[in-house]
Design an enzyme around this catalytic site. Structure first.
Site, PDB file in Angstrom:
ATOM      1  CB  SER A   7      34.562  38.689  48.119  1.00 17.64           C
ATOM      2  OG  SER A   7      34.640  37.271  48.146  1.00 17.64           O
ATOM      3  CG  HIS A  32      30.330  39.073  48.645  1.00 20.95           C
ATOM      4  ND1 HIS A  32      29.038  39.365  48.254  1.00 20.95           N
ATOM      5  CD2 HIS A  32      30.789  38.157  47.758  1.00 20.95           C
ATOM      6  CE1 HIS A  32      28.737  38.666  47.168  1.00 20.95           C
ATOM      7  NE2 HIS A  32      29.781  37.910  46.847  1.00 20.95           N
ATOM      8  CG  ASP A  34      32.033  35.052  46.922  1.00 22.33           C
ATOM      9  OD1 ASP A  34      30.916  35.249  46.403  1.00 22.33           O
ATOM     10  OD2 ASP A  34      32.978  35.855  46.836  1.00 22.33           O
ATOM     11  CG  MET A  36      32.209  29.238  45.126  1.00 21.68           C
ATOM     12  SD  MET A  36      33.784  29.538  44.300  1.00 21.68           S
ATOM     13  CE  MET A  36      33.746  31.327  44.195  1.00 21.68           C
ATOM     14  CG  HIS A  65      27.291  35.253  45.594  1.00 19.81           C
ATOM     15  ND1 HIS A  65      28.319  35.651  44.768  1.00 19.81           N
ATOM     16  CD2 HIS A  65      26.353  34.690  44.784  1.00 19.81           C
ATOM     17  CE1 HIS A  65      28.020  35.344  43.510  1.00 19.81           C
ATOM     18  NE2 HIS A  65      26.846  34.746  43.498  1.00 19.81           N
ATOM     19  CG  MET A  67      28.199  31.576  43.307  1.00 21.45           C
ATOM     20  SD  MET A  67      29.873  32.228  43.201  1.00 21.45           S
ATOM     21  CE  MET A  67      30.156  32.582  44.925  1.00 21.45           C
ATOM     22  CG  MET A 136      27.420  36.621  39.015  1.00 23.74           C
ATOM     23  SD  MET A 136      28.355  36.902  40.541  1.00 23.74           S
ATOM     24  CE  MET A 136      30.049  36.588  40.022  1.00 23.74           C
ATOM     25  N   GLY A 141      32.940  31.611  40.220  1.00 25.66           N
ATOM     26  CA  GLY A 141      33.751  30.432  40.523  1.00 25.66           C
ATOM     27  C   GLY A 141      35.124  30.789  41.072  1.00 25.66           C
ATOM     28  CG  PHE A 142      37.896  30.438  39.645  1.00 20.92           C
ATOM     29  CD1 PHE A 142      38.581  29.483  40.387  1.00 20.92           C
ATOM     30  CD2 PHE A 142      37.080  30.021  38.609  1.00 20.92           C
ATOM     31  CE1 PHE A 142      38.464  28.134  40.087  1.00 20.92           C
ATOM     32  CE2 PHE A 142      36.958  28.667  38.291  1.00 20.92           C
ATOM     33  CZ  PHE A 142      37.650  27.719  39.032  1.00 20.92           C
ATOM     34  N   GLY A 143      37.983  34.165  42.283  1.00 25.81           N
ATOM     35  CA  GLY A 143      38.340  35.564  42.459  1.00 25.81           C
ATOM     36  C   GLY A 143      39.418  35.933  41.447  1.00 25.81           C
ATOM     37  N   GLY A 144      39.668  37.231  41.326  1.00 29.37           N
ATOM     38  CA  GLY A 144      40.800  37.693  40.521  1.00 29.37           C
ATOM     39  C   GLY A 144      40.610  37.678  39.018  1.00 29.37           C
ATOM     40  CG  ASP A 174      30.462  39.119  43.193  1.00 28.42           C
ATOM     41  OD1 ASP A 174      31.681  39.335  43.270  1.00 28.42           O
ATOM     42  OD2 ASP A 174      29.894  38.131  43.707  1.00 28.42           O
ATOM     43  N   GLY A 175      32.619  40.954  40.836  1.00 31.20           N
ATOM     44  CA  GLY A 175      33.627  40.369  39.959  1.00 31.20           C
ATOM     45  C   GLY A 175      34.451  41.418  39.231  1.00 31.20           C
ATOM     46  N   GLY A 176      35.750  41.411  39.472  1.00 31.10           N
ATOM     47  CA  GLY A 176      36.644  42.314  38.749  1.00 31.10           C
ATOM     48  C   GLY A 176      36.516  43.771  39.135  1.00 31.10           C
ATOM     49  N   GLY A 196      36.873  41.484  45.982  1.00 30.91           N
ATOM     50  CA  GLY A 196      37.587  40.409  46.672  1.00 30.91           C
ATOM     51  C   GLY A 196      39.081  40.640  46.658  1.00 30.91           C
TER      52      GLY A 196
END
Ligand code: DX5
Ligand code: ZN
Length: 217
Positions: A7, A32, A34, A36, A65, A67, A136, A141-144, A174-176, A196
């Protein structure tokens, strides 16, 4: 055997072209993207102009993606020769069937994303029509953020549903996603892993891509 979609949300935007070329040359399967809007999710990232600034770069195809609310109003802006998938959120689409058809009308793979609190059964009627389902594993809404472990159950459920019903969509998470959970995620039945901060938050994104590919290919 799974694919990797780094990402760009976590990239250094002042060197976006350079960083995406490095990740792509290292073997990333997609980029990817993202997007938003500050309404569907509590953050604003970037729009189609930033994505299109990569059209002239030597990068992997785009995995978009969205959002955003009212995605139909913006779909055409994300259609380029490098766009492989456009994914919208089930929670953002009142007429999901219409939106999926709209994406396909551009000859692009159509994806649907589910927030962590939305059950897989919400997709029952649309699964025969989609090319990709994005699960998800953080609240978007946020990376990390940290991976929500119960997401693995949704992946297994979806993979089983695909097997028993004979569907052929790809499953993306997607995420973590990190090097230390990538194997477990891939083994659960995931086809595409988004990462990401684990890729672009590292000093050497190319090296991170190669490490991921060793684990998931
Ligand atoms: C979250 C985005 C993700 C995010 C992943 O809303 O959809 O794609 O960039 O970032 P990491 O891998 O850092 O969790
Ligand atoms: Zn994403």
């Amino acid at each position: 055997m799974a694919e990797l979609s780094p990402s760009i949300l976590s990239a250094d935007f002042s060197k976006l072209g350079e960083q995406t070329e490095i990740a792509s040359a290292a073997g990333a399967d997609y980029m990817h993207i993202d997007v938003m809007d500050g309404h569907f999710v509590p953050n604003i990232s970037f729009g189609a102009a930033v994505m299109k600034s990569l059209d002239s770069q030597d990068t992997a195809p785009y995995d978009v993606h969205l959002m955003i609310e009212n995605p139909d109003d913006f779909l055409s802006e994300f259609v380029t020769e490098k766009t492989e998938f456009i994914t919208v959120h089930q929670e953002a689409c009142v007429h999901l069937n219409r939106t999926i058809s709209h994406i396909k009308s551009y000859g692009i793979g159509a994806g649907v994303a589910l927030n962590p609190a939305t059950p897989v059964m919400m997709l029952q009627e649309i699964l025969p029509d989609v090319d990709l389902v994005l699960i998800m594993s953080v609240n978007p809404g946020f990376g990390g953020q940290s991976f929500i472990p119960s997401t693995l159950k949704k992946i297994k459920q979806l993979a089983e549903l695909r097997r028993t019903s004979g569907y052929d969509f790809k499953i993306e998470i997607d995420g973590g996603v990190k090097l230390n959970n990538a194997k477990e995620i891939a083994d659960a039945g995931t086809d595409i892993l988004v990462a990401g901060s684990a890729v672009f938050g590292a000093p050497d994104p190319g090296e991170q891509v190669r490490e991921f590919l060793k684990i998931i290919k």
